[in-house]
Design an enzyme around this catalytic site. Sequence first.
Site, PDB file in Angstrom:
ATOM      1  N   ASP A 282       0.817  -1.225   0.000  1.00  0.00           N
ATOM      2  CA  ASP A 282       0.000   0.000   0.000  1.00  0.00           C
ATOM      3  C   ASP A 282       0.848   1.271   0.000  1.00  0.00           C
ATOM      4  O   ASP A 282       0.464   2.278   0.591  1.00  0.00           O
ATOM      5  CB  ASP A 282      -0.961   0.040   1.215  1.00  0.00           C
ATOM      6  CG  ASP A 282      -1.780  -1.226   1.325  1.00  0.00           C
ATOM      7  OD1 ASP A 282      -2.278  -1.677   0.280  1.00  0.00           O
ATOM      8  OD2 ASP A 282      -1.909  -1.769   2.429  1.00  0.00           O
TER       9      ASP A 282
ATOM     10  N   GLY B  38      -4.309  -4.591  -4.520  1.00  0.00           N
ATOM     11  CA  GLY B  38      -5.451  -3.795  -4.988  1.00  0.00           C
ATOM     12  C   GLY B  38      -5.026  -2.389  -5.328  1.00  0.00           C
ATOM     13  O   GLY B  38      -4.351  -1.738  -4.545  1.00  0.00           O
TER      14      GLY B  38
HETATM   15  P1  IMP Z   1      -2.426 -12.738   2.525  1.00  0.00           P
HETATM   16  O1  IMP Z   1      -1.468 -12.262   1.483  1.00  0.00           O
HETATM   17  O2  IMP Z   1      -3.860 -12.488   2.175  1.00  0.00           O
HETATM   18  O3  IMP Z   1      -2.172 -14.163   2.937  1.00  0.00           O
HETATM   19  O4  IMP Z   1      -2.182 -11.864   3.860  1.00  0.00           O
HETATM   20  C1  IMP Z   1      -0.969 -11.947   4.607  1.00  0.00           C
HETATM   21  C2  IMP Z   1      -0.566 -10.581   5.152  1.00  0.00           C
HETATM   22  O5  IMP Z   1      -0.183  -9.730   4.058  1.00  0.00           O
HETATM   23  C3  IMP Z   1      -1.679  -9.840   5.887  1.00  0.00           C
HETATM   24  O6  IMP Z   1      -1.104  -9.075   6.918  1.00  0.00           O
HETATM   25  C4  IMP Z   1      -2.242  -8.912   4.828  1.00  0.00           C
HETATM   26  O7  IMP Z   1      -2.872  -7.788   5.388  1.00  0.00           O
HETATM   27  C5  IMP Z   1      -0.974  -8.539   4.073  1.00  0.00           C
HETATM   28  N1  IMP Z   1      -1.213  -8.159   2.673  1.00  0.00           N
HETATM   29  C6  IMP Z   1      -1.467  -8.975   1.638  1.00  0.00           C
HETATM   30  N2  IMP Z   1      -1.608  -8.272   0.499  1.00  0.00           N
HETATM   31  C7  IMP Z   1      -1.427  -6.984   0.831  1.00  0.00           C
HETATM   32  C8  IMP Z   1      -1.415  -5.777   0.059  1.00  0.00           C
HETATM   33  O8  IMP Z   1      -1.580  -5.748  -1.166  1.00  0.00           O
HETATM   34  N3  IMP Z   1      -1.187  -4.633   0.765  1.00  0.00           N
HETATM   35  C9  IMP Z   1      -0.943  -4.640   2.107  1.00  0.00           C
HETATM   36  N4  IMP Z   1      -0.921  -5.741   2.846  1.00  0.00           N
HETATM   37  C10 IMP Z   1      -1.170  -6.911   2.216  1.00  0.00           C
END
Ligand code: IMP
Length: 440
Positions: A16, A43
């Site tokens: 982000d 995103g």
């Molecule tokens: P996952 O990638 O959904 O398994 O999430 C694992 C960790 O990465 C969590 O703390 C999420 O909030 C973080 N995370 C995953 N994708 C993003 C992103 O695009 N931006 C910020 N944090 C992310």
Amino acid sequence: MNPIKHRILLGAQWGDEGKGKVVDHLSAEADWVIRFQGGNNAGHSLWVNGKKTVLHLIPSGILHPHTTCIIGEGVVMDPGVLIKEITQLQEANVFKKASDRIKISERTHVILPIHRGIDVARESKAKGTKAHIGTTGRGIGPAYETKALRRGIRVIDLFDGAHYSEKVEMMMAEYAHHFTREELGELKSQSVIDLEYWKKIFEPMLIDTTSYLKGGEAQGKKMLFEGAQGVMLDQDHGTYPYVTSSFTTSPSAGIGAAYPKVTRAAKVVGVAKAYVTRVGSGPFPTEMLGKHVEGEEKRGEEIRKVGQEFGATTGRPRRIGWQDLVALKYAVDVAGIDEIALMKGDVLSGMGDFKVCVGYQKQDGSLWKTYPANADELLKMTPQYETFPGWKKATPEDPHYQKYINYVEQFLGVPVTFIGYGPERDAMIVRDGKRLGHEA
Ligand code: IMP
């Protein structure tokens, strides 16, 4: 003319950081934009013909009509999400025929309902414990897990019904203990979908990435490798276990896009915000919680509001903290970052003095200057700050912002080459990367 041919763009913090805007800027010069890791946990909010569109999977470079966007085999791809994004972009007249603009590696693993089911089930079971990661719930971790377990399903496997069903059965058998018989049956029926429909959409987009990129290199194509998440969420080098399940540093581009000859020669841009945010669990020593300075929690809330710090994927409010240069320096070194894009300084404009963490003090009083591997140790340390006078405008014309940029460059040992100073598409200054610590 920019002499740099290929670039790898990475988030240098916890995701982000404002990568979408830098990608948008760099894709104006690139022919191909390639994603190499992650999935629809990423995103980017984009304005397409006056309409807000959030893309999670298709590289944000798609908005430049001359680009071809590639989803490499390091990505995990949710077919339903990709189809939805294609439809949205078609409706917004970004393109007519998806296969003219989007290519997918035939080796890319797919995310199925069972992956999402496991992700959500695990997280809800772990709620309130140290095992709670705070994932996006999109099935990313389980999809990489089935890949490593050699039970995964790749795009190429979608086109032979019997073979696909057999693979789904084998995958489900590994996870049967997570679900009741009824739940399993439901997940299975959701996974055995209309393969003919998928085939029609995806087959024309399929590529053998290595030969495709090799061909592109021979034709002189300029490539931009678009990273997702951030270095501090890398599975090996991030704040483990509070990380994502893919590799977010620059060598990962060579693996996930299947043509390291090009990525080895690429310049690596690390995108950072003037401050720090993270979503989900995990250590965050510079978080504005009022632990160190009275009233800083309120400042955090103000930054969240002005900076619109809410997740584009889940809508969750992001945690806000002071800039942590120890973490950023670690990210520069571990990810092979050559230059920094410093974003969102404008969010802090007019907010008064601003602090920057330059070390951590251990309980025995000694100073720690590197990012510790042990999260519990880190939480026992006290961040050491330098204070900077606030700025009115987040551009180098403002002497206070210039002072901050100079300090960041000297601390990190790499130049700040891009400065984002507002939400508008063109609110970005590109500086000469060679002039470390000087005004461009
Ligand atoms: P996952 O990638 O959904 O398994 O999430 C694992 C960790 O990465 C969590 O703390 C999420 O909030 C973080 N995370 C995953 N994708 C993003 C992103 O695009 N931006 C910020 N944090 C992310």
